[in-house]
Design a protein around this motif. Structure first.
Motif, mmCIF file in Angstrom:
data_model
loop_
_atom_site.group_PDB
_atom_site.id
_atom_site.type_symbol
_atom_site.label_atom_id
_atom_site.label_comp_id
_atom_site.label_asym_id
_atom_site.label_seq_id
_atom_site.Cartn_x
_atom_site.Cartn_y
_atom_site.Cartn_z
ATOM 1 N N THR A 256 4.568 -0.667 12.096
ATOM 2 C CA THR A 256 5.917 -0.665 12.147
ATOM 3 C C THR A 256 6.670 -1.300 11.210
ATOM 4 O O THR A 256 7.834 -0.770 10.915
ATOM 5 N N THR A 257 6.021 -2.480 10.499
ATOM 6 C CA THR A 257 6.937 -2.942 9.542
ATOM 7 C C THR A 257 6.737 -1.924 8.230
ATOM 8 O O THR A 257 7.787 -1.875 7.645
ATOM 9 N N ALA A 258 5.591 -1.198 7.821
ATOM 10 C CA ALA A 258 5.580 -0.142 6.815
ATOM 11 C C ALA A 258 6.747 0.879 7.194
ATOM 12 O O ALA A 258 7.254 1.279 6.339
ATOM 13 N N MET A 259 6.665 1.185 8.475
ATOM 14 C CA MET A 259 7.678 2.523 8.979
ATOM 15 C C MET A 259 8.829 1.969 8.591
ATOM 16 O O MET A 259 9.949 2.805 7.874
ATOM 17 N N LEU A 260 9.453 0.694 8.946
ATOM 18 C CA LEU A 260 10.691 0.072 8.522
ATOM 19 C C LEU A 260 10.978 0.194 7.102
ATOM 20 O O LEU A 260 12.038 0.775 6.554
ATOM 21 N N SER B 33 0.911 -1.285 0.117
ATOM 22 C CA SER B 33 -0.119 -0.078 -0.095
ATOM 23 C C SER B 33 0.751 1.265 0.011
ATOM 24 O O SER B 33 0.371 2.331 -0.277
ATOM 25 N N LEU B 34 1.930 1.267 0.621
ATOM 26 C CA LEU B 34 2.817 2.247 0.445
ATOM 27 C C LEU B 34 3.460 2.729 -0.694
ATOM 28 O O LEU B 34 3.704 4.137 -1.037
ATOM 29 N N ILE C 149 11.262 19.510 10.586
ATOM 30 C CA ILE C 149 10.671 18.206 10.792
ATOM 31 C C ILE C 149 9.966 17.503 9.612
ATOM 32 O O ILE C 149 9.312 18.193 8.922
ATOM 33 N N ILE C 150 10.568 16.186 9.666
ATOM 34 C CA ILE C 150 9.984 15.175 8.645
ATOM 35 C C ILE C 150 8.899 14.200 9.511
ATOM 36 O O ILE C 150 9.423 13.653 10.537
ATOM 37 N N ALA C 151 7.586 14.158 9.246
ATOM 38 C CA ALA C 151 6.825 13.276 9.885
ATOM 39 C C ALA C 151 6.526 12.243 8.978
ATOM 40 O O ALA C 151 6.202 12.033 8.012
ATOM 41 N N MET C 152 6.569 10.972 9.753
ATOM 42 C CA MET C 152 6.226 9.723 9.298
ATOM 43 C C MET C 152 4.865 9.030 9.998
ATOM 44 O O MET C 152 5.115 8.765 11.231
ATOM 45 N N THR C 153 3.693 9.255 9.569
ATOM 46 C CA THR C 153 2.625 9.157 10.202
ATOM 47 C C THR C 153 1.467 8.517 9.390
ATOM 48 O O THR C 153 1.536 8.787 8.183
ATOM 49 N N GLY C 154 0.521 7.837 9.946
ATOM 50 C CA GLY C 154 -0.678 7.306 9.289
ATOM 51 C C GLY C 154 -1.687 8.424 9.487
ATOM 52 O O GLY C 154 -3.017 8.161 9.069
ATOM 53 N N ASN C 155 -1.726 9.501 10.384
ATOM 54 C CA ASN C 155 -2.871 10.378 10.632
ATOM 55 C C ASN C 155 -2.411 11.854 10.023
ATOM 56 O O ASN C 155 -1.596 12.434 10.566
ATOM 57 N N ARG C 156 -2.906 12.252 8.965
ATOM 58 C CA ARG C 156 -2.464 13.249 8.254
ATOM 59 C C ARG C 156 -3.209 14.457 9.004
ATOM 60 O O ARG C 156 -2.811 15.814 8.565
ATOM 61 N N ASP C 157 -4.040 14.418 10.000
ATOM 62 C CA ASP C 157 -5.132 15.576 10.655
ATOM 63 C C ASP C 157 -4.221 15.614 12.181
ATOM 64 O O ASP C 157 -4.648 16.406 12.919
ATOM 65 N N SER C 158 -3.128 14.797 12.223
ATOM 66 C CA SER C 158 -2.547 14.892 13.696
ATOM 67 C C SER C 158 -1.689 16.164 13.817
ATOM 68 O O SER C 158 -1.151 16.668 12.861
ATOM 69 N N THR C 159 -1.205 16.265 15.112
ATOM 70 C CA THR C 159 -0.425 17.258 15.723
ATOM 71 C C THR C 159 0.815 17.172 14.835
ATOM 72 O O THR C 159 1.569 18.168 14.434
ATOM 73 N N LEU C 160 1.450 15.962 14.896
ATOM 74 C CA LEU C 160 2.861 15.706 14.195
ATOM 75 C C LEU C 160 2.553 16.139 12.647
ATOM 76 O O LEU C 160 3.454 16.719 12.114
ATOM 77 N N ALA C 161 1.637 15.779 12.043
ATOM 78 C CA ALA C 161 1.600 15.890 10.472
ATOM 79 C C ALA C 161 1.291 17.628 10.500
ATOM 80 O O ALA C 161 1.928 18.058 9.605
ATOM 81 N N ARG C 162 0.695 18.438 11.044
ATOM 82 C CA ARG C 162 0.544 19.675 11.196
ATOM 83 C C ARG C 162 1.781 20.326 11.300
ATOM 84 O O ARG C 162 2.198 21.452 10.705
ATOM 85 N N LEU D 103 5.132 12.557 5.438
ATOM 86 C CA LEU D 103 5.193 11.014 4.760
ATOM 87 C C LEU D 103 4.112 10.206 5.357
ATOM 88 O O LEU D 103 4.008 9.743 6.586
ATOM 89 N N TRP D 104 3.091 10.488 4.802
ATOM 90 C CA TRP D 104 1.722 9.844 5.055
ATOM 91 C C TRP D 104 1.774 8.421 4.551
ATOM 92 O O TRP D 104 1.693 8.099 3.389
#
Length: 337
Positions: free
Chosen positions: A165-169, A30-31, A127-140, A146-147
């Motif tokens: 975590t597999t996807a993050m790796l 999916s990535l 900052i570069i963010a790697m997250t699955g929540n594009r509306d999160s504080t980290l994303a903003r 990196l969604w």
């Protein structure tokens, strides 16, 4: 209940184990659709970074961040890992203005991570963010996002970080190796540099440069190709290290052939009484397999195993003989064949 009141041991569910692997493979697949402009921006940021790439996270994501940092560092991008909890208790002093911070958090709202974001903002560190929540504080708060999209965990309760975590790796590997390829395109990270960063273990031994193990100078069995077999072999009598071959060169020092123990045996078995007085150029192996001075022990092993030969001449960019690698030299370094 079994006899005696003891409960039966549950059997491993192999079908479920296969399902876990399927779920995680789907997460990786999916990535691919998320690799685009933002990923390119992140790669450019890491390539241009003049300080360290600081990776951070907490829990399982933090462990993955540590591995990504190690991959970056070993492939030419200076990097260090900073635990998000430790960062807000003094370790943030490791971060400098020229750094780039890569933060991993699938939900993007972990308390330690959000507190860290505020401090990094004050320090004006990108900052570069790697997250699955594009509306999160980290994303903003991130300069580059990196969604990862929605990823369902493989855990039977849907809770333990597994597929995420597999996807993050994998995404971290893709990022690190993309930056590595950018460096290679401009000659900023060579195989020699990779070998320098990996001196230990079997990998390190295979990355040893042939120039460090080859025989050279007084230990190099070499002769002119205009000599007789007898004369070519006579020059080897005073050598300190025995070799199973002599390398032949022309007047310009360029490799023209090799004369091995096997060649000598075939010559003597021919029954020619004057065999040793024949020109060595007539009986040598022309255009032998050889190594370049910039090759590694791993390259030598590949040729030895593929062609079943024990001596490999080493030449420079002009084809001039500079050394010889004997299979015994490889074994002495601990390189497995």
């Amino acid at each position: 209940m079994a006899k005696g009141g003891r409960s039966r041991r549950p059997r491993p569910d192999l079908a479920y184990a296969r399902e876990v692997l399927t779920v995680e493979a789907q997460a990786l697949s999916s990535l691919i659709g998320h690799i685009g402009t933002e990923f390119a921006d992140a790669a450019r940021m890491l390539y241009a970074c003049r300080g360290n790439v600081v990776t951070s996270g907490i829990g399982k994501a933090g462990i993955i961040a540590g591995k990504i940092s190690a991959t970056l560092a070993s492939t030419g991008t200076p990097s260090l890992f900073l635990h998000a909890a430790d960062a807000i208790h003094g370790d943030l002093g490791r971060v400098q203005p020229k750094d780039v911070v890569l933060i991993l958090s699938y939900g993007g709202e972990t308390a330690e991570v959000t507190r860290l974001l505020g401090q990094l903002e004050k320090m004006k560190v990108p900052i570069i963010a790697m997250t699955g929540n594009r509306d999160s504080t980290l994303a903003r708060k991130a300069k580059v996002l990196l969604w990862m999209g929605r990823i369902d965990e493989a855990c039977p309760m849907g809770l333990a970080p597994t597929a995420t975590t597999t996807a993050m790796l994998a995404l971290g590997d893709a990022l690190a190796l993309t930056v590595l390829k950018m460096r290679q395109k401009v000659g900023r990270f060579t195989r020699e540099a990779f070998a320098l960063y990996h001196p230990g273990g079997s990998l390190g031994r295979q990355l040893i440069m042939v120039r460090t193990v080859m025989r050279r100078g007084a230990d190099l069995p070499a002769a002119r190709d205009n000599l007789t077999v007898r004369a070519a072999l006579a020059g080897l009598s005073n050598m300190r290290r025995r070799s199973g071959a002599v390398c032949l060169t022309n007047a310009k020092g360029k490799l023209t052939g090799i004369f091995t123990d096997a060649d000598l045996r075939r010559l003597l078995e021919s029954g020619d009484a004057d065999a040793l007085d024949r020109p060595v150029a007539d009986v040598m192996t022309r255009n032998p397999k050889c190594l370049r001075v910039g090759d590694t022990a791993g390259d030598a092993i590949e040729i030895v195993n593929r062609y079943f030969i024990e001596e490999l001449p080493v030449v420079d960019d002009r084809g001039r003989l500079v050394g010889l690698v004997d299979v015994q030299d490889l074994l002495a370094t601990g390189v497995g064949l």
